[in-house]
Scaffold this motif. Structure first.
Motif, PDB file in Angstrom:
ATOM      1  N   THR A   1       0.827  -1.201   0.000  1.00 12.22           N
ATOM      2  CA  THR A   1       0.000   0.000   0.000  1.00 12.22           C
ATOM      3  C   THR A   1       0.863   1.253   0.000  1.00 12.22           C
TER       4      THR A   1
ATOM      5  N   GLU B   2      -8.451   4.230  -8.935  1.00 11.48           N
ATOM      6  CA  GLU B   2      -9.386   3.304  -8.288  1.00 11.48           C
ATOM      7  C   GLU B   2      -8.641   2.057  -7.804  1.00 11.48           C
ATOM      8  N   THR B   3      -7.718   1.574  -8.612  1.00  6.67           N
ATOM      9  CA  THR B   3      -6.910   0.416  -8.226  1.00  6.67           C
ATOM     10  C   THR B   3      -6.089   0.715  -6.974  1.00  6.67           C
ATOM     11  N   ALA B   4      -5.540   1.913  -6.886  1.00  7.16           N
ATOM     12  CA  ALA B   4      -4.789   2.299  -5.687  1.00  7.16           C
ATOM     13  C   ALA B   4      -5.712   2.319  -4.468  1.00  7.16           C
ATOM     14  N   TRP B   5      -6.911   2.889  -4.623  1.00  8.62           N
ATOM     15  CA  TRP B   5      -7.869   2.909  -3.515  1.00  8.62           C
ATOM     16  C   TRP B   5      -8.267   1.494  -3.101  1.00  8.62           C
ATOM     17  N   ILE B   6      -8.423   0.614  -4.078  1.00  9.41           N
ATOM     18  CA  ILE B   6      -8.766  -0.782  -3.763  1.00  9.41           C
ATOM     19  C   ILE B   6      -7.647  -1.428  -2.956  1.00  9.41           C
ATOM     20  N   CYS B   7      -6.419  -1.183  -3.337  1.00 11.00           N
ATOM     21  CA  CYS B   7      -5.264  -1.716  -2.603  1.00 11.00           C
ATOM     22  C   CYS B   7      -5.279  -1.210  -1.161  1.00 11.00           C
TER      23      CYS B   7
ATOM     24  N   MET C 246     -12.957   5.275  -2.840  1.00  8.76           N
ATOM     25  CA  MET C 246     -12.758   4.232  -3.833  1.00  8.76           C
ATOM     26  C   MET C 246     -13.935   4.195  -4.814  1.00  8.76           C
TER      27      MET C 246
ATOM     28  N   THR D  14      -2.637   8.579  -4.984  1.00  7.49           N
ATOM     29  CA  THR D  14      -3.868   9.242  -4.544  1.00  7.49           C
ATOM     30  C   THR D  14      -3.601  10.626  -3.960  1.00  7.49           C
TER      31      THR D  14
ATOM     32  N   ASN E 268      -8.283  -2.836   0.711  1.00  7.16           N
ATOM     33  CA  ASN E 268      -8.092  -4.254   1.019  1.00  7.16           C
ATOM     34  C   ASN E 268      -7.090  -4.460   2.152  1.00  7.16           C
TER      35      ASN E 268
ATOM     36  N   PRO F 269      -9.422   4.771 -13.526  1.00 10.77           N
ATOM     37  CA  PRO F 269      -9.201   3.355 -13.200  1.00 10.77           C
ATOM     38  C   PRO F 269      -7.887   3.080 -12.452  1.00 10.77           C
ATOM     39  N   ASP F 270      -6.826   3.810 -12.777  1.00 18.67           N
ATOM     40  CA  ASP F 270      -5.549   3.609 -12.077  1.00 18.67           C
ATOM     41  C   ASP F 270      -5.652   4.034 -10.615  1.00 18.67           C
TER      42      ASP F 270
END
Length: 117
Positions: free
Chosen positions: A20, A82-87, A73, A27, A90, A79-80
């Motif tokens: 992370t 969003e992937t960071a927020w998902i990481c 998120m 972000t 999680n 999309p890039d």
């Protein structure tokens, strides 16, 4: 993935937070960047000292004020990012789940209850 599965719980949490740390700067221009930084600092503190209750950590992931990782998120259009927020989400969810289990809580918030060990 097999190597990750073979790690103990503390090592898994550290690994996820380190991953992370690699993406959080993506972000930095987002409205929720400060919340993300604060949540990761609290997660590190929990791993080191176990001095933060699980519910307080959970409020960084989801809360009624909608100033939380899940909201940022969901609102992200890039999309890039969003992937960071998902990481971030999680990793935080995994640590929150462990914090609830550490407190021997029987009922976990749905957002963290289905996280795999």
């Amino acid at each position: 993935m097999k190597k990750f599965d073979n790690l103990n719980i503390d090592a898994k949490m550290v690994y996820l937070l380190l991953l992370t740390e690699l993406v959080i700067d993506k972000t930095s221009q987002s409205e929720g960047y400060e919340i993300a930084l604060e949540s990761l600092n609290k997660a590190w503190d929990w791993i080191k000292y176990k001095n933060i209750d699980a519910y307080s950590l959970y409020l960084y992931l989801e809360n009624m004020d909608e100033k939380d990782i899940m909201t940022y998120m969901e609102l992200e259009e890039d999309p890039d990012l969003e992937t960071a927020w998902i990481c971030i989400g999680n990793a935080l969810a995994y640590i929150i789940r462990e914090a609830y289990l550490y407190e021997k809580e029987k009922y976990l918030p749905q957002t963290v209850s289905d996280i795999q060990k």
